[in-house]
Write an enzyme that holds these catalytic residues in place. Structure first.
Site, PDB file in Angstrom:
ATOM      1  N   CYS A 331      98.253  60.759  56.665  1.00 48.83           N
ATOM      2  CA  CYS A 331      97.350  61.852  56.288  1.00 48.83           C
ATOM      3  C   CYS A 331      96.062  61.295  55.678  1.00 48.83           C
ATOM      4  CB  CYS A 331      98.049  62.776  55.294  1.00 48.83           C
ATOM      5  SG  CYS A 331      97.142  64.301  54.962  1.00 48.83           S
ATOM      6  N   ARG A 429      97.484  74.702  61.721  1.00 45.42           N
ATOM      7  CA  ARG A 429      97.937  74.189  60.422  1.00 45.42           C
ATOM      8  C   ARG A 429      96.755  73.754  59.563  1.00 45.42           C
ATOM      9  NH1 ARG A 429      99.798  69.681  57.425  1.00 45.42           N
ATOM     10  NH2 ARG A 429     101.833  70.080  56.458  1.00 45.42           N
TER      11      ARG A 429
END
Length: 514
Positions: A331, A429
């Site tokens: 991430c 998302r």
């Protein structure tokens, strides 16, 4: 005696270390590597430690381990393995609703007690229908009723032994010609308990035990394979019907309501609203919608990293919170968007707030080893969600490949362009579905082979138990109670201390974890 030594009693013990409140109220954002837990007193063995934890308000797991809803981590194979070892898996939604619902169905059908909706055929069905059912469901012990439906008269059963050696040209034969007839079957009466049925199955040495009513109509069936699974996996996470627990991820858009309906029909036990920033009107509205339409379905909200974010989702009615923003190995949210929070601080702050409302917390992201799991649980998390730690296991989706002689599997963040290009759900998302230019919040990479979940997860479980033993707590509940009371002490680590705590001073070494 040296002049600096003092003789006397041992009643004096100086106050040592920091409480969690002191550690996390210093204003710095801390990760798992920035501190250690000080050891306590041991008067029990590690295998006595109870790891039972709450996933949600109504779901309890015997192991506090959860697999992440990522398309390179969790599909049916991973979810089954996680549930068998005491945790739970969340099927990703970077796919069609039909595919996701079918993956959930595979998990729910894997292990059962009384199977009340088995595949049923009629005497006039053909052998090829059995092979098709076997390809679709993975088994071929199929009861035969006079109408081919549950609730009608049992006339026989087809097992693999009946069809194994049939030639291709015999696949059009009627099942009534080759099935094991009713008079040769061992059956149990309706109303029999699961324990009694299992005993009959053991004595009969049969693969399946049909359950029939007074009219000899089929009402359920029990499988020997499920009896063996029950013996081999005592920690398995199951629902009231003795089926494995299974979770699934959904988004917060209008078309996710159709996905939700399919998942509910498939028997999903819990859904997680999959968003990198969960404090949104879209998620709040979806929580309320789910709670109104499916009041018994457990809902996990997130992701959040502050008490203020958590408050809005708790007010909306979530049954658990997922904590983490930008801390995962793949991430890059913190780097690209300048939003997020160091994971240890996020877990402590949200857990400390959410516990006042009886809402469990899932620590999601930043888990690199078993020590990080223990720290997350000691900071108030009830369970820990893992992505990279479970990627490249045998049960993770994808094929192995070799690079420089090392066996690898692909692993990617759901915010990577690679994942966004595969399906719209990944864009949803990260609120990117309408953007002309996509801003990646994740990367794609590869992870080294870790072997099977059935070997790796027991290693993690043993590591958590030994950590609790060193702390001096016989359960995770006690660990958290010690933390909130101030009895559990922590200490910050300098960069030099972190080097000292790892392998150092060796010319070469081999690091084998299990």
């Amino acid at each position: 005696m040296a002049d600096y030594l003092i003789s006397g009693g041992t009643s004096y013990v100086p106050d040592d270390g920091l409480t969690a409140q002191q550690l996390f109220n210093c204003g710095d954002g801390l990760t798992y590597n920035d501190f250690l837990i000080l050891p306590g007193y041991i008067d029990f063995t590690a295998d006595q430690v109870d790891l039972t934890s709450a996933l949600t308000k109504k779901i309890t797991l015997k192991t506090p381990l959860v697999s992440s809803p990522m398309d390179t981590v969790t599909e049916a194979g991973m979810a089954i393995a996680m549930a068998l070892t005491g945790g739970i898996g969340f099927i990703h939604h970077n796919c069609t609703p039909e595919f996701q619902a079918n993956e959930v169905r595979k998990v729910k059908k894997y292990e059962q007690g009384f199977i009340t909706d088995p595949v049923v055929l009629s005497p006039k069905d053909r052998v090829r229908d059995v092979f098709e059912a076997k390809a679709r469901h993975g088994f071929c012990g199929i009861p035969i009723t006079d109408t081919g439906r549950m609730g009608s008269r049992l006339v026989g059963i087809i097992s693999s032994r009946d069809i194994d050696f049939l030639k291709e040209e015999e696949h059009d034969r009627f099942l009534e010609e080759i099935m094991t007839k009713r008079e040769d079957l061992v059956v149990a009466p309706a109303g029999v308990t699961l324990k009694e049925a299992n005993e009959i199955l053991q004595r009969s040495k049969k693969g399946k035990l049909p359950i029939v009513n007074e009219s000899d109509e089929l009402v359920a069936i029990i499988a020997r394979t499920d009896l063996k699974k029950n013996r081999d996996y005592p920690l398995a996470s199951k629902d009231t019907k003795k089926q494995l627990l299974c979770g699934a991820a959904i988004g917060t858009h209008e078309d996710d309501k159709y996905r939700l309906d399919l998942l509910a029909l498939a028997g999903v036990d819990v859904v997680v609203l999959d968003s990198s920033q969960g404090n949104s009107i879209f998620q709040i509205n979806m929580i309320k919608y789910i709670k109104e339409k499916y009041p018994n379905l457990q809902v996990i909200g997130g992701n959040v990293v502050t008490a203020a974010q958590a408050k809005n989702l708790i007010d909306a009615g979530v049954d658990a919170l997922r904590v983490g923003m930008g801390s995962g190995s793949i991430c890059i949210t913190q780097e690209v968007l300048a939003c997020g929070r160091p994971q240890a601080t996020a877990v402590y702050k949200v857990s400390e707030y959410a516990r006042r409302f009886g809402v469990p917390v899932i620590a999601d992201g930043g888990i690199q080893n078993v020590g990080h799991i223990a720290k997350a649980l000691a900071l108030g998390a009830s369970t820990v969600m893992m992505g990279s730690l479970l990627a490249a296991t045998t049960e993770a989706p994808g094929e192995y490949f070799f690079s420089d002689g090392i066996r690898l599997k692909k692993y990617r963040g759901m915010g990577s362009l690679d994942a966004m290009d595969k399906h719209l759900s990944s864009q949803n998302r990260y609120f990117s579905e309408a953007d002309k230019i996509k801003v990646a919040q994740g990367v794609s990479g590869a992870v080294q082979d870790k072997g099977s979940i059935h070997k790796f997860v027991p290693y993690l479980i043993a590591g958590i138990q030994h950590s609790c033993q060193d702390i001096g707590a016989k359960s995770l509940t006690q660990v958290r109670a010690m933390m909130y009371s101030g009895e559990l002490k922590f200490e910050k680590r300098t960069s030099s201390a972190q080097v000292e705590g790892g392998v150092h001073g060796l010319h070469s070494y081999e690091k084998r974890l299990f």
